[in-house]
Design an enzyme around this catalytic site. Structure first.
Site, PDB file in Angstrom:
ATOM      1  N   GLN A   1       0.840  -1.195   0.000  1.00 27.15           N
ATOM      2  CA  GLN A   1       0.000   0.000   0.000  1.00 27.15           C
ATOM      3  C   GLN A   1       0.879   1.250   0.000  1.00 27.15           C
ATOM      4  O   GLN A   1       1.082   1.873   1.041  1.00 27.15           O
ATOM      5  CB  GLN A   1      -0.901  -0.030   1.246  1.00 27.15           C
ATOM      6  CG  GLN A   1      -1.911   1.065   1.316  1.00 27.15           C
ATOM      7  CD  GLN A   1      -3.112   0.801   0.451  1.00 27.15           C
ATOM      8  OE1 GLN A   1      -3.628  -0.295   0.445  1.00 27.15           O
ATOM      9  NE2 GLN A   1      -3.573   1.806  -0.245  1.00 27.15           N
ATOM     10  N   PHE A   2       1.417   1.612  -1.164  1.00 27.94           N
ATOM     11  CA  PHE A   2       2.323   2.761  -1.232  1.00 27.94           C
ATOM     12  C   PHE A   2       1.626   4.057  -0.827  1.00 27.94           C
ATOM     13  O   PHE A   2       2.269   4.999  -0.371  1.00 27.94           O
ATOM     14  CB  PHE A   2       2.955   2.889  -2.626  1.00 27.94           C
ATOM     15  CG  PHE A   2       2.034   3.411  -3.689  1.00 27.94           C
ATOM     16  CD1 PHE A   2       1.982   4.766  -3.974  1.00 27.94           C
ATOM     17  CD2 PHE A   2       1.224   2.544  -4.408  1.00 27.94           C
ATOM     18  CE1 PHE A   2       1.150   5.256  -4.957  1.00 27.94           C
ATOM     19  CE2 PHE A   2       0.380   3.023  -5.394  1.00 27.94           C
ATOM     20  CZ  PHE A   2       0.340   4.384  -5.675  1.00 27.94           C
ATOM     21  N   THR A   3       0.307   4.118  -0.934  1.00 35.42           N
ATOM     22  CA  THR A   3      -0.413   5.354  -0.611  1.00 35.42           C
ATOM     23  C   THR A   3      -0.388   5.681   0.880  1.00 35.42           C
ATOM     24  O   THR A   3      -0.761   6.796   1.265  1.00 35.42           O
ATOM     25  CB  THR A   3      -1.874   5.305  -1.109  1.00 35.42           C
ATOM     26  OG1 THR A   3      -2.534   4.201  -0.493  1.00 35.42           O
ATOM     27  CG2 THR A   3      -1.926   5.164  -2.627  1.00 35.42           C
TER      28      THR A   3
END
Length: 150
Positions: free
Chosen positions: A78-80
């Site tokens: 989940q890079f966000t």
């Protein structure tokens, strides 16, 4: 390394219409990685997740860990989680590690968690559009950042 962990009654990950992960009674772990993350972040975070007492005991008190509850886990990249929203209305993801750094750390995290839990950990697929479904139990949702451990 930052995680959002959610205690779930069930969770699943679907990619292009195919369910690739599915658990009941455990944790959905959203994992965000930055360039500065290293194996010590992985080790600390994995141990913390496995031993965090967020499952109810026989008295209804959150006194059991994932290990105690013998629950399952699913990890989703989940890079966000590392979005910066300071300027403007479009989030910046500049702090998130690029795939050449993030993928090996993601894979190492999953392996370490499997070792700490003594069981297979299910995953999504790094860098892929995933549909994540969950039934949050409680709801219990906790954010942990390995950089805030000291």
């Amino acid at each position: 390394m930052k995680v959002v962990i959610q205690r779930v009654s069930k969770a699943s990950v679907t990619i292009e219409g195919k369910k690739v992960a599915s658990i009941e009674n455990g944790l959905l772990i959203l994992l965000g990685i930055v360039n500065e993350d290293a194996q010590d972040d992985i080790n600390w975070l994995s141990n913390k997740i496995g031993n965090l007492r967020i499952f109810e005991d026989e008295n209804g008190v959150m006194n059991k860990s994932l290990l105690d509850a013998q629950g399952d886990a699913v990890v989703v990249s989940q890079f966000t989680l590392h979005a910066s929203t300071k300027k403007g209305n479009r989030p910046s993801y500049i702090k998130a590690a690029k795939p050449d750094v993030a993928i090996p750390l993601y894979e190492s995290f999953v392996k370490q968690l499997e070792k700490d839990l003594g069981k297979k950990v299910q995953t999504g697929q790094f860098g892929t559009d995933m549909k994540v479904e969950l039934l949050n139990d409680g709801p219990v949702t906790i954010i942990i950042d390995s950089k805030n451990r000291l």
